[in-house]
Motif scaffolding. Structure first.
Motif, PDB file in Angstrom:
ATOM      1  N   VAL A  99       0.834  -1.190   0.000  1.00 20.27           N
ATOM      2  CA  VAL A  99       0.000   0.000   0.000  1.00 20.27           C
ATOM      3  C   VAL A  99       0.873   1.246   0.000  1.00 20.27           C
ATOM      4  O   VAL A  99       2.073   1.211   0.323  1.00 20.27           O
ATOM      5  CB  VAL A  99      -0.950   0.046   1.221  1.00 20.27           C
ATOM      6  N   ALA A 100       0.247   2.356  -0.386  1.00 19.82           N
ATOM      7  CA  ALA A 100       0.831   3.680  -0.220  1.00 19.82           C
ATOM      8  C   ALA A 100      -0.274   4.588   0.293  1.00 19.82           C
ATOM      9  O   ALA A 100      -1.472   4.288   0.155  1.00 19.82           O
ATOM     10  CB  ALA A 100       1.391   4.201  -1.544  1.00 19.82           C
ATOM     11  N   PHE A 101       0.116   5.669   0.925  1.00 14.45           N
ATOM     12  CA  PHE A 101      -0.844   6.642   1.455  1.00 14.45           C
ATOM     13  C   PHE A 101      -0.581   8.008   0.836  1.00 14.45           C
ATOM     14  O   PHE A 101       0.576   8.387   0.586  1.00 14.45           O
ATOM     15  CB  PHE A 101      -0.707   6.774   2.982  1.00 14.45           C
ATOM     16  N   ASP A 102      -1.633   8.735   0.581  1.00 17.44           N
ATOM     17  CA  ASP A 102      -1.553  10.176   0.356  1.00 17.44           C
ATOM     18  C   ASP A 102      -2.355  10.822   1.481  1.00 17.44           C
ATOM     19  O   ASP A 102      -3.563  10.615   1.587  1.00 17.44           O
ATOM     20  CB  ASP A 102      -2.134  10.565  -1.005  1.00 17.44           C
ATOM     21  N   ILE A 103      -1.678  11.584   2.336  1.00 16.94           N
ATOM     22  CA  ILE A 103      -2.340  12.142   3.521  1.00 16.94           C
ATOM     23  C   ILE A 103      -2.472  13.660   3.415  1.00 16.94           C
ATOM     24  O   ILE A 103      -2.617  14.345   4.428  1.00 16.94           O
ATOM     25  CB  ILE A 103      -1.599  11.766   4.813  1.00 16.94           C
ATOM     26  N   THR A 104      -2.454  14.176   2.172  1.00 13.48           N
ATOM     27  CA  THR A 104      -2.498  15.630   1.983  1.00 13.48           C
ATOM     28  C   THR A 104      -3.837  16.219   2.416  1.00 13.48           C
ATOM     29  O   THR A 104      -3.892  17.236   3.111  1.00 13.48           O
ATOM     30  CB  THR A 104      -2.245  15.979   0.509  1.00 13.48           C
ATOM     31  N   LEU A 107     -10.010  16.161   6.910  1.00 12.56           N
ATOM     32  CA  LEU A 107     -10.443  17.063   7.966  1.00 12.56           C
ATOM     33  C   LEU A 107      -9.505  17.010   9.167  1.00 12.56           C
ATOM     34  O   LEU A 107      -9.075  15.929   9.590  1.00 12.56           O
ATOM     35  CB  LEU A 107     -11.863  16.696   8.417  1.00 12.56           C
ATOM     36  N   ARG A 108      -9.181  18.163   9.713  1.00  9.35           N
ATOM     37  CA  ARG A 108      -8.498  18.308  11.002  1.00  9.35           C
ATOM     38  C   ARG A 108      -7.354  17.313  11.189  1.00  9.35           C
ATOM     39  O   ARG A 108      -6.322  17.410  10.525  1.00  9.35           O
ATOM     40  CB  ARG A 108      -9.529  18.217  12.140  1.00  9.35           C
ATOM     41  N   SER A 109      -7.564  16.331  12.065  1.00 13.32           N
ATOM     42  CA  SER A 109      -6.485  15.420  12.439  1.00 13.32           C
ATOM     43  C   SER A 109      -6.387  14.197  11.544  1.00 13.32           C
ATOM     44  O   SER A 109      -5.558  13.323  11.791  1.00 13.32           O
ATOM     45  CB  SER A 109      -6.692  14.947  13.885  1.00 13.32           C
ATOM     46  N   LEU A 110      -7.186  14.096  10.492  1.00 15.81           N
ATOM     47  CA  LEU A 110      -7.187  12.880   9.681  1.00 15.81           C
ATOM     48  C   LEU A 110      -5.836  12.583   9.029  1.00 15.81           C
ATOM     49  O   LEU A 110      -5.441  11.412   8.956  1.00 15.81           O
ATOM     50  CB  LEU A 110      -8.297  12.942   8.624  1.00 15.81           C
ATOM     51  N   PRO A 111      -5.086  13.577   8.535  1.00 18.04           N
ATOM     52  CA  PRO A 111      -3.759  13.255   8.013  1.00 18.04           C
ATOM     53  C   PRO A 111      -2.854  12.610   9.067  1.00 18.04           C
ATOM     54  O   PRO A 111      -2.112  11.672   8.775  1.00 18.04           O
ATOM     55  CB  PRO A 111      -3.211  14.612   7.560  1.00 18.04           C
ATOM     56  N   MET A 112      -2.937  13.107  10.317  1.00 18.42           N
ATOM     57  CA  MET A 112      -2.143  12.502  11.390  1.00 18.42           C
ATOM     58  C   MET A 112      -2.603  11.075  11.666  1.00 18.42           C
ATOM     59  O   MET A 112      -1.784  10.169  11.865  1.00 18.42           O
ATOM     60  CB  MET A 112      -2.260  13.347  12.659  1.00 18.42           C
ATOM     61  N   VAL A 113      -3.921  10.866  11.674  1.00 15.08           N
ATOM     62  CA  VAL A 113      -4.442   9.507  11.856  1.00 15.08           C
ATOM     63  C   VAL A 113      -3.933   8.602  10.743  1.00 15.08           C
ATOM     64  O   VAL A 113      -3.511   7.462  10.986  1.00 15.08           O
ATOM     65  CB  VAL A 113      -5.985   9.515  11.885  1.00 15.08           C
ATOM     66  N   GLY A 114      -3.937   9.112   9.511  1.00 15.38           N
ATOM     67  CA  GLY A 114      -3.439   8.318   8.397  1.00 15.38           C
ATOM     68  C   GLY A 114      -1.986   7.938   8.566  1.00 15.38           C
ATOM     69  O   GLY A 114      -1.587   6.798   8.281  1.00 15.38           O
ATOM     70  N   LEU A 115      -1.169   8.869   9.028  1.00 13.71           N
ATOM     71  CA  LEU A 115       0.249   8.584   9.241  1.00 13.71           C
ATOM     72  C   LEU A 115       0.441   7.522  10.316  1.00 13.71           C
ATOM     73  O   LEU A 115       1.253   6.593  10.165  1.00 13.71           O
ATOM     74  CB  LEU A 115       0.973   9.871   9.635  1.00 13.71           C
ATOM     75  N   LEU A 116      -0.320   7.628  11.398  1.00 15.41           N
ATOM     76  CA  LEU A 116      -0.202   6.643  12.476  1.00 15.41           C
ATOM     77  C   LEU A 116      -0.695   5.266  12.038  1.00 15.41           C
ATOM     78  O   LEU A 116      -0.106   4.246  12.407  1.00 15.41           O
ATOM     79  CB  LEU A 116      -0.975   7.130  13.702  1.00 15.41           C
ATOM     80  N   VAL A 117      -1.767   5.241  11.248  1.00 16.05           N
ATOM     81  CA  VAL A 117      -2.253   3.948  10.750  1.00 16.05           C
ATOM     82  C   VAL A 117      -1.219   3.322   9.830  1.00 16.05           C
ATOM     83  O   VAL A 117      -0.972   2.108   9.887  1.00 16.05           O
ATOM     84  CB  VAL A 117      -3.601   4.116  10.018  1.00 16.05           C
ATOM     85  N   ALA A 118      -0.588   4.141   8.980  1.00 18.70           N
ATOM     86  CA  ALA A 118       0.463   3.626   8.101  1.00 18.70           C
ATOM     87  C   ALA A 118       1.593   3.014   8.920  1.00 18.70           C
ATOM     88  O   ALA A 118       2.117   1.936   8.591  1.00 18.70           O
ATOM     89  CB  ALA A 118       0.994   4.747   7.206  1.00 18.70           C
ATOM     90  N   ALA A 119       1.978   3.684  10.005  1.00 16.99           N
ATOM     91  CA  ALA A 119       3.030   3.155  10.872  1.00 16.99           C
ATOM     92  C   ALA A 119       2.612   1.836  11.506  1.00 16.99           C
ATOM     93  O   ALA A 119       3.397   0.882  11.575  1.00 16.99           O
ATOM     94  CB  ALA A 119       3.379   4.176  11.957  1.00 16.99           C
ATOM     95  N   PHE A 120       1.357   1.770  11.962  1.00 18.19           N
ATOM     96  CA  PHE A 120       0.878   0.534  12.589  1.00 18.19           C
ATOM     97  C   PHE A 120       0.857  -0.617  11.590  1.00 18.19           C
ATOM     98  O   PHE A 120       1.263  -1.739  11.912  1.00 18.19           O
ATOM     99  CB  PHE A 120      -0.517   0.751  13.168  1.00 18.19           C
ATOM    100  N   LEU A 121       0.389  -0.355  10.388  1.00 17.15           N
ATOM    101  CA  LEU A 121       0.316  -1.413   9.382  1.00 17.15           C
ATOM    102  C   LEU A 121       1.712  -1.944   9.056  1.00 17.15           C
ATOM    103  O   LEU A 121       1.907  -3.152   8.906  1.00 17.15           O
ATOM    104  CB  LEU A 121      -0.357  -0.885   8.113  1.00 17.15           C
ATOM    105  N   ARG A 122       2.682  -1.019   8.961  1.00 16.23           N
ATOM    106  CA  ARG A 122       4.037  -1.460   8.621  1.00 16.23           C
ATOM    107  C   ARG A 122       4.701  -2.188   9.779  1.00 16.23           C
ATOM    108  O   ARG A 122       5.281  -3.266   9.607  1.00 16.23           O
ATOM    109  CB  ARG A 122       4.908  -0.264   8.205  1.00 16.23           C
ATOM    110  N   MET A 123       4.602  -1.627  10.983  1.00 16.36           N
ATOM    111  CA  MET A 123       5.313  -2.198  12.122  1.00 16.36           C
ATOM    112  C   MET A 123       4.564  -3.357  12.759  1.00 16.36           C
ATOM    113  O   MET A 123       5.164  -4.347  13.180  1.00 16.36           O
ATOM    114  CB  MET A 123       5.568  -1.114  13.167  1.00 16.36           C
ATOM    115  N   GLY A 124       3.229  -3.229  12.827  1.00 16.21           N
ATOM    116  CA  GLY A 124       2.458  -4.235  13.541  1.00 16.21           C
ATOM    117  C   GLY A 124       2.028  -5.407  12.687  1.00 16.21           C
ATOM    118  O   GLY A 124       2.002  -6.553  13.167  1.00 16.21           O
ATOM    119  N   LEU A 125       1.721  -5.155  11.423  1.00  9.73           N
ATOM    120  CA  LEU A 125       1.189  -6.212  10.561  1.00  9.73           C
ATOM    121  C   LEU A 125       2.103  -6.537   9.392  1.00  9.73           C
ATOM    122  O   LEU A 125       1.733  -7.338   8.520  1.00  9.73           O
ATOM    123  CB  LEU A 125      -0.198  -5.795  10.032  1.00  9.73           C
TER     124      LEU A 125
END
Length: 417
Positions: A99-104, A107-125
């Motif tokens: 996968v890849a993400f575009d977090i540009t 709303l509000r904190s959603l780009p940050m949520v996207g970045l954290l989810v990307a980190a979780f998917l890579r590190m956790g799964l």
């Protein structure tokens, strides 16, 4: 490869996005990301308001034939909704799917949520992560009729979370293997970039040396090899100092520079350059006692009790005037004497005392030492037999026994050598 993105309700203006020498003009950063990355599909997370305002326009801006999947999400007004968004995003990725993400946008904190989810998917799964792109519209530069907006790949910054996880593991357990792995990875990446520059490669090799030292120390401590651990820890300050120039080449390893002092301070009490030398036996005993306490503080219970039992043998040897504490024949004789005299004193096995090849009558605090020998043996046996007995100790009771044994061991007088 699938691209995941967010869509908000902002006023998206046309700009030319630039990434790795490529350019693409669009109102929507995800359209530029699709041009750059050529994904097989696009998943768009959006609120109902965002769907009404921008979804149709986004679809028109995308490459023809690209499969698009919209997924409705809440606005993220509270913690519960943020966790719902996390569930939606993580649930959209299949195991092993790149996968890849575009977090540009979002709303509000959603780009940050996207970045954290990307980190979780890579590190956790262990999800393969191609890129995490962000179009920095706020730093756009004028160029002709349209502004030029740089697009950044933030995925290297996810290593901060990996450094945080490695630091947390080290602070909690004293295990530096994750830190060593990150250093080694940085060494490989930089060595590849050096392209045969011998001077730079020689400097960078110090990163690998430091990683190897940290790994060796951690493995020696985990496998209860106190002599090797003490020697390697004694050499660690030199490795840390020699790695400083190499760290200057490694911006991605900058988090480690903040951890250097903590690593040095955590290991320093356990270092001794020549622990097997007879003239250093007093320092070796004191350092091993510190190591037992170090194990206890980091909840390495098995290591603590195993080393405590061996420390008591070494202590008795030195009290008997024997300085070569690694001599197996002498250790066996002391062990036999400790067992025989403890049984004779506390278990009414009077005949046992006559079987020992030597006497421990002059041992300081003899009764306490013999009682502790029995207690340590019982705890260690309970652990080593993995609870495969009818009266196996309950975990909490076992931990209290271990803590009690270590406290008693701390109270024994150190030999004068």
């Amino acid at each position: 490869m699938k691209l995941l993105t967010f869509l908000g309700t902002g006023k998206y203006s046309f700009t030319v996005y630039v990434w790795q020498g490529q350019e693409h003009g669009s109102r929507f950063a995800p359209a530029a990301s699709c041009h750059f990355l050529q994904p097989e599909g696009l998943t768009v997370f959006l609120t109902e308001e965002a769907r009404r305002q921008h979804y149709a326009d986004l679809c028109q801006a995308l490459p023809e034939g690209l499969g698009v999947q919209p997924i409705a999400i809440p606005p993220g007004r509270n913690e519960e909704e943020l966790w719902e968004i996390f569930a939606q995003v993580s649930g959209a990725v299949r195991p092993g799917e790149e996968v890849a993400f575009d977090i540009t946008h979002g709303l509000r904190s959603l780009p940050m949520v996207g970045l954290l989810v990307a980190a979780f998917l890579r590190m956790g799964l262990n999800v393969p992560l191609r890129a995490v792109l962000y179009g920095a519209y706020e730093v756009r530069q004028p160029r002709g009729e349209a502004d030029c907006t740089p697009m950044f790949d933030l995925s290297p910054m996810l290593s901060l979370l990996e450094w945080a996880a490695a630091a947390e593991r080290f602070n909690r357990t004293g295990d530096a293997r994750l830190l060593a792995g990150l250093l080694e990875g940085e060494h490989r990446a930089l060595a590849k970039q050096a392209q045969g520059d011998r001077a730079q490669l020689a400097t960078l090799r110090r990163l690998s040396n430091l990683a190897g030292a940290l790994k060796d120390i951690s493995q020696s401590l985990r496998l209860i090899r106190p002599q090797r651990a003490m020697e390697k820890i004694a050499g660690l300050p030199r490795c840390l100092a020699e790695a400083q120039p190499a760290l200057a080449y490694a911006p991605a390893a900058r988090p480690f520079t903040l951890l250097l002092e903590g690593v040095r301070r955590a290991y320093q009490p356990l270092g001794l350059s020549n622990p097997a030398a007879p003239e250093e036996v007093g320092l070796a005993l004191a350092t091993q006692k510190a190591m037992i306490r170090w194990y206890l503080e980091r909840e390495q219970w098995v290591q603590a009790v195993t080393l405590a039992r061996e420390w008591l043998v070494s202590w008795a040897m030195v009290q008997q005037g024997r300085r070569r504490i690694l001599n197996q024949a002498e250790r066996a004789a002391i062990e036999q004497a400790l067992g025989a005299e403890a049984k004779a004193l506390f278990l009414s096995h009077k005949e046992e005392s006559g079987r020992a090849a030597l006497s421990l009558a002059s041992l300081p605090q003899r009764e306490e030492a013999l009682s502790l020998w029995l207690a340590l043996g019982q705890v260690r046996n309970d652990i080593d037999h993995a609870g495969m007995r009818e009266e196996a100790g309950e975990p909490q009771a076992l931990l209290k026994q271990i803590q009690g044994c270590i406290a008693r061991l701390d109270a024994l007088p150190m030999p004068e050598v």
